[in-house]
Design a protein around this motif. Structure first.
Motif, PDB file in Angstrom:
ATOM      1  N   ASN A  72       0.818  -1.208   0.000  1.00  0.00           N
ATOM      2  CA  ASN A  72       0.000   0.000   0.000  1.00  0.00           C
ATOM      3  C   ASN A  72       0.855   1.263   0.000  1.00  0.00           C
ATOM      4  O   ASN A  72       0.488   2.261  -0.607  1.00  0.00           O
TER       5      ASN A  72
ATOM      6  N   GLU B 193       1.710   1.824  -3.522  1.00  0.00           N
ATOM      7  CA  GLU B 193       0.521   2.331  -4.205  1.00  0.00           C
ATOM      8  C   GLU B 193       0.339   3.817  -3.911  1.00  0.00           C
ATOM      9  O   GLU B 193       0.105   4.620  -4.815  1.00  0.00           O
ATOM     10  N   LEU B 194       0.450   4.180  -2.635  1.00  0.00           N
ATOM     11  CA  LEU B 194       0.237   5.574  -2.237  1.00  0.00           C
ATOM     12  C   LEU B 194       1.284   6.493  -2.867  1.00  0.00           C
ATOM     13  O   LEU B 194       0.974   7.614  -3.260  1.00  0.00           O
TER      14      LEU B 194
ATOM     15  N   ILE C 102       0.220   6.985  -6.419  1.00  0.00           N
ATOM     16  CA  ILE C 102      -1.003   7.786  -6.480  1.00  0.00           C
ATOM     17  C   ILE C 102      -0.722   9.250  -6.201  1.00  0.00           C
ATOM     18  O   ILE C 102      -1.178  10.139  -6.929  1.00  0.00           O
TER      19      ILE C 102
ATOM     20  N   THR D 189       0.866  10.905  -9.169  1.00  0.00           N
ATOM     21  CA  THR D 189      -0.094  11.206 -10.248  1.00  0.00           C
ATOM     22  C   THR D 189      -0.900  12.446  -9.911  1.00  0.00           C
ATOM     23  O   THR D 189      -1.099  13.326 -10.742  1.00  0.00           O
ATOM     24  N   LEU D 190      -1.386  12.505  -8.667  1.00  0.00           N
ATOM     25  CA  LEU D 190      -2.250  13.614  -8.294  1.00  0.00           C
ATOM     26  C   LEU D 190      -1.487  14.937  -8.238  1.00  0.00           C
ATOM     27  O   LEU D 190      -2.028  15.982  -8.592  1.00  0.00           O
TER      28      LEU D 190
ATOM     29  N   ARG E  86      -1.188  16.268 -11.690  1.00  0.00           N
ATOM     30  CA  ARG E  86      -2.457  16.881 -12.078  1.00  0.00           C
ATOM     31  C   ARG E  86      -2.608  18.257 -11.441  1.00  0.00           C
ATOM     32  O   ARG E  86      -2.956  19.232 -12.083  1.00  0.00           O
TER      33      ARG E  86
ATOM     34  N   GLU F 282      -6.094  16.829  -0.128  1.00  0.00           N
ATOM     35  CA  GLU F 282      -6.207  15.376  -0.274  1.00  0.00           C
ATOM     36  C   GLU F 282      -4.817  14.743  -0.417  1.00  0.00           C
ATOM     37  O   GLU F 282      -4.520  13.727   0.217  1.00  0.00           O
TER      38      GLU F 282
ATOM     39  N   LEU G 278      -2.827  12.015   1.874  1.00  0.00           N
ATOM     40  CA  LEU G 278      -2.221  10.773   1.371  1.00  0.00           C
ATOM     41  C   LEU G 278      -0.778  10.646   1.853  1.00  0.00           C
ATOM     42  O   LEU G 278      -0.332   9.562   2.239  1.00  0.00           O
TER      43      LEU G 278
END
Lengths: 308, 308
Positions: B99, B102-103, B106, B109-110, B113, B175, B179
């Motif tokens: 995880n 994964e985090l 993630i 990616t964010l 963006r 957010e 994370l």
């Protein structure tokens, strides 16, 4: 006597094309609000506009060092200004819908991880609760014993883990909940700007599908210029190229596949439904781009009657 | 007189192999705690253990319907029990490190963006702040005018967006912060369980690299069984197979590449350093698996001296 205007100023030229008077602009704002002062200057000298055949000669006047660097700066300013002004609803819509897609993918990945992890403790829950959102909600709000009672389940294979281990899973579940929340807020926001910017498209396509169409089209303007048959297939590019290359079945729909009118259509009418919907969506995009009237509700009724 | 024990009970058989007395187990617990009662029964009948050649005949006794379904149930119970007991630190470590990875992906990616999105408003910030974490922190805690002052920047090309538009970007930034926070909590937790479960590996490899090694090895046990040369390349499987297939350069390190001892080594000593580190890591895994002493600090000193 002639006058000639560029980014640097307005210049009055005599018949030998020598500058005899001028009005200079300090910045781009002065340039764009020059009208009155310019008029006064022209009137004062009774200058006429420059004949085209004399233009090359005048332009060469501005090739010297001093004018050139001033030109460069002003041009840069102007470019920056237009970039600044080019940010519009299209950009905001595209960023938002792209992030919604990202968030959907991300929360999916994390829920799958949570299911696997939590199954060390309570494998029966992941099996009996199919909905990802429901699963996350249950894990983050209820204890195992509450869940056992509510769902009439029995834990047979889960390990008895101490709270310090469960804590991490609860934190993950809460994180996913908050990702869901952010996604919903993005959608509310998107709806608000689309209701103003493209009310027809928003009404007929729905907020997320409408936004995806704008994203795929590049902007509302581009979308409005596309033929309906292209709108029908936006988002199905892969399948379309596969069709062209290998002769596989041609795709019938792109992102509009998730539209209720297509979803609810009978299987052998889905193609027809998507064609009809794309026609109306194309009209909506045009109405919105050219600030036309609000006709989407009529269109929807029409489609519903024809398709049911 | 013989005795014979299986999941259902202990049976006393006479010389013709007929059951003359028995002790039956209600559940798997009774089976595993049968010792005393079984002894008494055997003593009572003065029974001896069953000779092997008589086993097939006895086993056929249990083929009838009644025994069979009882067997099935007890076996199921036993299996569930062992699954339950098989959940251990390895599983928890593997889920947590998976995880964390994964985090990391993630939040990357964010942030990308967010950089793109926020650049509609303030393009100069994304350009002047390279660190993702710093960027997220600045966006979520400071206004544009504060940032302009602090960073001595000038906004030239950003659009003047209303608060309702900025709100979505701030929410996204928050957010991502959360994370990051979750990722750090996971790492603290991981450290805590690894300090107990595999103190040597945790000390020498560091928490995340150690956990990745366990993940790639499958478990601490498997990791302890692997040769050092395999540990050196765990995580570099792709490059290794490419090497075998195409004869490209053989990889020198897998996940241990991020270890400070490798990072700080001179370029032409990285291969040697990774071999030496892998040797010691392999020893650490063995010490931890066989509950040996804590030697990782000595190993680290030794390596540091040899490599500097």
């Amino acid at each position: 006597m002639y006058y000639f205007t560029n980014l640097i100023g307005t210049f009055i030229l005599d018949n030998k094309l020598k500058v005899i008077d001028s009005l200079s602009f300090k910045n781009v704002e002065e340039y764009s609000q020059r009208e009155n002062k310019e008029k006064q200057l022209i009137k004062k000298h009774q200058a006429g506009s420059l004949p085209e055949n004399k233009l090359p000669q005048v332009l060469s006047l501005f090739k010297n060092q001093k004018y050139y660097s001033e030109f460069f700066l002003k041009n840069l300013q102007l470019t920056k200004q237009s970039i600044k002004e080019s940010v519009n609803e299209d950009n905001l819509i595209i960023q938002t819908i792209a992030n919604i897609n990202e968030l959907d993918r991300i929360s999916n990945t994390l829920v799958k991880r949570l299911r696997e992890w939590y199954s060390l403790y309570f494998p029966e829950l992941a099996e009996s609760v199919q909905s990802h959102e429901k699963f996350v909600e249950l894990v983050s709000t209820k204890t195992r014993s509450q869940l056992l009672k509510d769902l009439h389940l029995e834990v047979a294979m889960g390990a008895d883990l101490a709270d310090e281990h469960l804590e991490e899973m609860h934190l993950l579940a809460k994180e996913v909940s908050s990702l869901y929340e952010l996604r919903n807020k993005h959608e509310d926001y998107l709806k608000k700007i689309m209701e103003k910017y493209c009310p027809n498209l928003n009404e007929l396509a729905g907020t997320t599908i409408g936004a995806k169409l704008i994203e795929l089209g590049g902007s509302l303007k581009h979308l409005a210029m596309l033929p309906a048959s292209t709108i029908q297939l936006l988002g199905a590019e892969k399948a379309l190229f596969r069709h062209i290359k290998t002769g596989s079945k041609s795709p019938k729909y792109g992102v509009i596949i998730n539209h209720p009118l297509i979803q609810d259509a009978k299987k052998d009418e889905k193609g027809k439904a998507s064609r009809m919907l794309a026609d109306k969506l194309s009209l909506c995009a045009r109405l919105d781009f050219f600030k036309g009237e609000f006709k989407a509700k009529e269109y929807r009724k029409e489609l519903e009657e024809k398709l049911r």
